[in-house]
Design an enzyme around this catalytic site. Sequence first.
Site, PDB file in Angstrom:
ATOM      1  N   VAL A  62       0.806  -1.231   0.000  1.00 35.48           N
ATOM      2  CA  VAL A  62       0.000   0.000   0.000  1.00 35.48           C
ATOM      3  C   VAL A  62       0.839   1.282   0.000  1.00 35.48           C
ATOM      4  O   VAL A  62       0.312   2.364  -0.226  1.00 35.48           O
ATOM      5  CB  VAL A  62      -0.983   0.049   1.195  1.00 35.48           C
ATOM      6  CG1 VAL A  62      -2.050  -1.017   1.072  1.00 35.48           C
ATOM      7  CG2 VAL A  62      -0.250  -0.030   2.538  1.00 35.48           C
ATOM      8  N   SER A 140      -7.144   5.827  14.209  1.00 34.10           N
ATOM      9  CA  SER A 140      -6.955   5.273  15.556  1.00 34.10           C
ATOM     10  C   SER A 140      -7.228   6.373  16.570  1.00 34.10           C
ATOM     11  O   SER A 140      -7.179   7.558  16.230  1.00 34.10           O
ATOM     12  CB  SER A 140      -5.503   4.790  15.719  1.00 34.10           C
ATOM     13  OG  SER A 140      -5.279   4.338  17.037  1.00 34.10           O
ATOM     14  N   TYR A 154       3.718   6.385  14.686  1.00 36.88           N
ATOM     15  CA  TYR A 154       2.377   5.823  14.466  1.00 36.88           C
ATOM     16  C   TYR A 154       1.296   6.883  14.732  1.00 36.88           C
ATOM     17  O   TYR A 154       0.402   7.107  13.903  1.00 36.88           O
ATOM     18  CB  TYR A 154       2.183   4.615  15.386  1.00 36.88           C
ATOM     19  CG  TYR A 154       0.809   4.006  15.300  1.00 36.88           C
ATOM     20  CD1 TYR A 154       0.451   3.190  14.229  1.00 36.88           C
ATOM     21  CD2 TYR A 154      -0.153   4.246  16.281  1.00 36.88           C
ATOM     22  CE1 TYR A 154      -0.820   2.626  14.149  1.00 36.88           C
ATOM     23  CE2 TYR A 154      -1.423   3.684  16.211  1.00 36.88           C
ATOM     24  CZ  TYR A 154      -1.743   2.876  15.139  1.00 36.88           C
ATOM     25  OH  TYR A 154      -3.004   2.326  15.058  1.00 36.88           O
ATOM     26  N   ALA A 156       1.570  10.096  14.783  1.00 36.12           N
ATOM     27  CA  ALA A 156       1.613  11.174  13.778  1.00 36.12           C
ATOM     28  C   ALA A 156       0.940  10.730  12.483  1.00 36.12           C
ATOM     29  O   ALA A 156       0.210  11.494  11.845  1.00 36.12           O
ATOM     30  CB  ALA A 156       3.067  11.573  13.518  1.00 36.12           C
ATOM     31  N   LYS A 158      -1.465   8.501  12.148  1.00 36.29           N
ATOM     32  CA  LYS A 158      -2.911   8.336  12.340  1.00 36.29           C
ATOM     33  C   LYS A 158      -3.604   9.696  12.437  1.00 36.29           C
ATOM     34  O   LYS A 158      -4.731   9.862  11.970  1.00 36.29           O
ATOM     35  CB  LYS A 158      -3.179   7.490  13.592  1.00 36.29           C
ATOM     36  CG  LYS A 158      -2.711   6.038  13.440  1.00 36.29           C
ATOM     37  CD  LYS A 158      -3.651   5.262  12.557  1.00 36.29           C
ATOM     38  CE  LYS A 158      -3.009   4.258  11.675  1.00 36.29           C
ATOM     39  NZ  LYS A 158      -3.928   3.577  10.775  1.00 36.29           N
ATOM     40  N   ILE A 187      -8.745  -3.110  20.009  1.00 39.88           N
ATOM     41  CA  ILE A 187      -9.491  -4.148  19.307  1.00 39.88           C
ATOM     42  C   ILE A 187      -8.757  -5.471  19.450  1.00 39.88           C
ATOM     43  O   ILE A 187      -7.525  -5.529  19.272  1.00 39.88           O
ATOM     44  CB  ILE A 187      -9.652  -3.786  17.807  1.00 39.88           C
ATOM     45  CG1 ILE A 187     -10.250  -2.376  17.653  1.00 39.88           C
ATOM     46  CG2 ILE A 187     -10.499  -4.831  17.099  1.00 39.88           C
ATOM     47  CD1 ILE A 187     -11.603  -2.165  18.296  1.00 39.88           C
TER      48      ILE A 187
HETATM   49  P1  NAP Z   1      -2.663  -6.425  11.801  1.00 43.18           P
HETATM   50  O1  NAP Z   1      -3.485  -7.485  12.427  1.00 43.18           O
HETATM   51  O2  NAP Z   1      -1.195  -6.385  12.033  1.00 43.18           O
HETATM   52  O3  NAP Z   1      -2.952  -6.449  10.230  1.00 43.18           O
HETATM   53  C1  NAP Z   1      -2.334  -5.498   9.390  1.00 43.18           C
HETATM   54  C2  NAP Z   1      -2.729  -5.767   7.970  1.00 43.18           C
HETATM   55  O4  NAP Z   1      -2.131  -4.772   7.125  1.00 43.18           O
HETATM   56  C3  NAP Z   1      -2.222  -7.129   7.463  1.00 43.18           C
HETATM   57  O5  NAP Z   1      -3.156  -7.638   6.549  1.00 43.18           O
HETATM   58  C4  NAP Z   1      -0.928  -6.753   6.759  1.00 43.18           C
HETATM   59  O6  NAP Z   1      -0.569  -7.737   5.800  1.00 43.18           O
HETATM   60  C5  NAP Z   1      -1.333  -5.429   6.126  1.00 43.18           C
HETATM   61  N1  NAP Z   1      -0.187  -4.579   5.771  1.00 43.18           N
HETATM   62  C6  NAP Z   1       0.789  -4.099   6.580  1.00 43.18           C
HETATM   63  N2  NAP Z   1       1.676  -3.393   5.846  1.00 43.18           N
HETATM   64  C7  NAP Z   1       1.242  -3.423   4.551  1.00 43.18           C
HETATM   65  C8  NAP Z   1       1.737  -2.914   3.340  1.00 43.18           C
HETATM   66  N3  NAP Z   1       2.861  -2.174   3.261  1.00 43.18           N
HETATM   67  N4  NAP Z   1       1.032  -3.143   2.199  1.00 43.18           N
HETATM   68  C9  NAP Z   1      -0.101  -3.886   2.241  1.00 43.18           C
HETATM   69  N5  NAP Z   1      -0.620  -4.395   3.353  1.00 43.18           N
HETATM   70  C10 NAP Z   1       0.057  -4.176   4.510  1.00 43.18           C
HETATM   71  O7  NAP Z   1      -3.194  -4.961  12.244  1.00 43.18           O
HETATM   72  P2  NAP Z   1      -4.596  -4.492  12.860  1.00 43.18           P
HETATM   73  O8  NAP Z   1      -4.456  -4.442  14.321  1.00 43.18           O
HETATM   74  O9  NAP Z   1      -5.700  -5.226  12.245  1.00 43.18           O
HETATM   75  O10 NAP Z   1      -4.619  -2.984  12.325  1.00 43.18           O
HETATM   76  C11 NAP Z   1      -5.293  -2.621  11.134  1.00 43.18           C
HETATM   77  C12 NAP Z   1      -5.499  -1.113  11.132  1.00 43.18           C
HETATM   78  O11 NAP Z   1      -6.227  -0.753  12.294  1.00 43.18           O
HETATM   79  C13 NAP Z   1      -4.202  -0.317  11.156  1.00 43.18           C
HETATM   80  O12 NAP Z   1      -4.323   0.803  10.310  1.00 43.18           O
HETATM   81  C14 NAP Z   1      -4.083   0.095  12.605  1.00 43.18           C
HETATM   82  O13 NAP Z   1      -3.374   1.293  12.745  1.00 43.18           O
HETATM   83  C15 NAP Z   1      -5.544   0.281  12.979  1.00 43.18           C
HETATM   84  N6  NAP Z   1      -5.817   0.186  14.426  1.00 43.18           N
HETATM   85  C16 NAP Z   1      -5.714  -1.017  15.086  1.00 43.18           C
HETATM   86  C17 NAP Z   1      -6.032  -1.081  16.444  1.00 43.18           C
HETATM   87  C18 NAP Z   1      -6.019  -2.387  17.218  1.00 43.18           C
HETATM   88  O14 NAP Z   1      -6.350  -2.379  18.415  1.00 43.18           O
HETATM   89  N7  NAP Z   1      -5.683  -3.516  16.611  1.00 43.18           N
HETATM   90  C19 NAP Z   1      -6.410   0.088  17.128  1.00 43.18           C
HETATM   91  C20 NAP Z   1      -6.474   1.275  16.423  1.00 43.18           C
HETATM   92  C21 NAP Z   1      -6.194   1.315  15.068  1.00 43.18           C
HETATM   93  P3  NAP Z   1       0.971  -7.922   5.282  1.00 43.18           P
HETATM   94  O15 NAP Z   1       1.855  -7.632   6.450  1.00 43.18           O
HETATM   95  O16 NAP Z   1       1.020  -9.337   4.805  1.00 43.18           O
HETATM   96  O17 NAP Z   1       1.147  -6.959   4.162  1.00 43.18           O
END
Ligand code: NAP
Length: 249
Positions: A62, A140, A154, A156, A158, A187
């Site tokens: 991405v 976030s 991170y 910055a 978001k 989450i």
């Molecule tokens: P996760 O479980 O680590 O999943 C991240 C996803 O993004 C994976 O599918 C990963 O696949 C993909 N990804 C990472 N770098 C990429 C790249 N350069 N190109 C394409 N795909 C990429 O993370 P998550 O916790 O679900 O977080 C998802 C979103 O929610 C993020 O934007 C995060 O900031 C936001 N968020 C999460 C939480 C939480 O509590 N989990 C809270 C607030 C916000 P690959 O690595 O295989 O590419």
Amino acid sequence: MLTSIKNKSVIVTGGSKGIGRGIASVFASQGAKVTLAARGEEALKAATKAIKGDVRYELCDVADWDSVRAMVKSTANAQGGIDIMCANAGVFPQTRIIDMDPAQWDRVMATNLRSSFLAVKACIPYFAKAGKGRVVLTSSITGPITGFPGWAHYGASKAGQLGFLKTAALELARYNTTINAVMPGNIFTEGLQGLGQQYLDAMAASIPLKRLGAVEDIGNAALFLASDEASYVTGQTLYVCGGRSLGAG
Ligand code: NAP
């Protein structure tokens, strides 16, 4: 009851894991055609197989313009255009500023912030052609509302997504396209499991609704923002954090 999104063409970046997989599951369960986009093929294959419905995947980085443009084009060919872009992929490596390599800062900004711009830019020709469209960013509460040691880059990125969102909403309006952001709190994803039950219990106790969010909670919020019923909502943020952003636990 929301108007059906059956057969709508949806992309979920980062759809192979965590929140993205939850968003994809919710859209697929409503009959949408869903493409998961990420870098790791094994996880993409596993998610494509596990999610019930019309689901396919594309390999994509991405942060890379050529990769995003090719992924969007290929998806539009396969699914008959693009109706909804969920720009969700993100990374959150934890490093304090004193130890942070400037290259790591750049990587986080590219994956989390530049990616929002690239995803929107790549979809505009399809939204313009269709005369409508929807973008849902995953931001976030960390950054826009709170700080956390190790997450300066991170936070910055978001908060930066929200600055991008406001002008993007003004520019996309001419294509009858909306863009909004979901703001997850804590989450429960595979990544969090490794922190241990004690840590997770303490985290849940600090949330006013006394539980961690489920990935489907974010999926349902994204579904609303992508619905026909949300057609007059643009440039906005929807907090899905169990009340955590309010400050009191
Ligand atoms: P996760 O479980 O680590 O999943 C991240 C996803 O993004 C994976 O599918 C990963 O696949 C993909 N990804 C990472 N770098 C990429 C790249 N350069 N190109 C394409 N795909 C990429 O993370 P998550 O916790 O679900 O977080 C998802 C979103 O929610 C993020 O934007 C995060 O900031 C936001 N968020 C999460 C939480 C939480 O509590 N989990 C809270 C607030 C916000 P690959 O690595 O295989 O590419």
